[in-house]
Design an enzyme around this catalytic site. Structure first.
Site, PDB file in Angstrom:
ATOM      1  CG  ASP A 168      35.745  36.412  44.082  1.00  0.00           C
ATOM      2  OD1 ASP A 168      35.687  36.881  45.236  1.00  0.00           O
ATOM      3  OD2 ASP A 168      36.406  35.395  43.777  1.00  0.00           O
ATOM      4  CG  ASP A 222      41.687  36.209  47.246  1.00  0.00           C
ATOM      5  OD1 ASP A 222      42.492  36.992  46.707  1.00  0.00           O
ATOM      6  OD2 ASP A 222      41.375  36.276  48.451  1.00  0.00           O
TER       7      ASP A 222
END
Length: 396
Positions: free
Chosen positions: A237, A239
């Site tokens: 992922d 952020d």
């Protein structure tokens, strides 16, 4: 460093009739020209310009690359009217060279992280070469190192204790070539020895399989090898996992890496794992920022990694959201996590098996996405050093 130069002008005389009227880098390996496999790696590493230095049977290259484009790379074909050797070919292209550029042989490659050469050039060197280890260096000639400084080239069939050989991948400064005439010059025999004498040639071993198509025997070995076979992939992922999440993070000046994130990516690169990012970017649909701003943010991430000798192979993103205010992005998408569309795209585009994939994220949505795709998911707390978290928590 956005430029990669490919030495593609040799006659391939050791291959006999098959290269009599045909460039060696265009020989077919795994149902495609060897040169295409090189360009695929170049594209992965983020280069956007390729100089093909051609001489022997150059019409084949001109016809094949008539569009002067391959994926994200612009291609320029530089012709030598007479063969100029590896050094002379670079001098012939001098006016088109960037101040610092990568250069690779067109008939061999290391399936490894070339970008590891980047940090080394910052020191005292004017050139850095990638080295690979072989069982018997006599066919190639060996290279001797003192720390990371190349101190000696041993001739072919020399009884040397070193099993390190020149891997045919170089990071070079343009200034090396400024005082040479355009004539037949060997990079290995005429230019590198002077750099060795001045202690200005660095070398570093690159992990990865070494492929060479320079002889009939090695060509047959290369034909039987499946590129990228059984490679593993770590998917992140974005952020909150790789960079600090400031809420709809998109400004380049807001890029702050999680502690250990860049070190971990380089560690995985050096293991020859694929590294991907899958990120929901609903802020685009909601009008918080543009797709162009996101791309600039991603470029800043890649630029930061390249300086360290690392890279992300590809960043996948989903700009769609059912509650968006921009009509072109206002929809439900199978690419939005926890749906698995982005992971499906990775499998399809890179021919990776599910049992060679893991996902690391900081939210339940990320873990649900991994579970939905039936691959292991690891939840990062957003606080620990990411490298330490991986080594402690991820068994891979």
């Amino acid at each position: 460093m956005n430029q990669c130069v490919i030495l593609a002008g040799g006659k391939g005389s050791r291959l006999g009739e098959i290269t009599k009227n045909y460039p060696k880098p265009m020989l077919e390996i795994n149902q495609k020209p060897f040169l295409i496999s090189l360009l695929d790696m170049i594209n992965r590493f983020g280069f956007d310009e390729v100089l093909l230095l051609a001489s022997h049977a150059n019409s084949v290259l001109i016809k094949y690359f008539k569009d002067l484009k391959y994926k994200n790379c612009n291609i320029k074909i530089i012709i030598e009217e007479v063969a100029l050797g590896t050094g002379g070919a670079i001098i012939n292209a001098y006016d088109l060279l960037e101040d610092t550029f990568y250069c690779i042989n067109g008939d061999s490659i290391i399936e490894g992280n070339w970008l590891s050469l980047n940090p080394l050039l910052k020191k005292k060197y004017k050139a850095v070469m990638a080295l690979t280890k072989v069982n018997n260096s006599s066919r190639y000639g060996s290279v001797e190192l003192n720390n990371n400084t190349v101190v000696k080239f041993n001739a072919k069939y020399n009884n040397s204790e070193s099993n390190l050989i020149n891997g045919g991948i170089y990071l070079l400064r343009k200034e090396i070539f400024k005082n040479y005439e355009k004539k037949f010059i060997s990079l290995e025999n005429d230019i590198f020895p002077s750099l060795i004498k001045a202690e200005e040639l660095g070398g570093i071993k690159i992990n990865g399989y070494f492929i060479d198509i320079g002889t009939l025997e090695s060509l047959e070995v290369a034909k039987k090898r499946t590129w990228g076979e059984a490679k593993k992939a770590v998917i992140f992922d974005r952020d909150g996992t790789l960079n600090i999440d400031k809420g709809y993070t998109h400004k380049v000046e807001d890029l702050k890496w999680i502690d250990g994130a860049k070190n971990l990516i380089k560690y995985l690169n050096d293991l020859n794992y694929f590294v991907f990012v899958v990120t929901n970017q609903a802020g685009i649909a909601k009008g918080k920022y543009s797709e162009d701003s996101m791309h600039k943010f991603h470029k800043a991430m890649q630029d930061s990694l390249i300086k360290k000798g690392a890279h992300i192979d590809k960043i996948y993103y989903c700009p769609y959201h059912i509650d968006g205010i921009k009509n072109e992005y206002k929809k439900k998408s199978n690419n939005r996590k926890p749906a698995t569309g982005m992971l499906e795209n990775i499998v399809s585009e890179w021919n990776i098996k599910k049992n060679n994939m893991i996902l690391i994220g900081n939210s339940d949505t990320d873990i649900d996405c991994a579970n939905n795709f039936n691959i292991p998911g690891f939840k990062y707390n957003g606080l620990d050093n990411l490298m330490k978290f991986f080594l402690k928590s991820v068994k891979y």
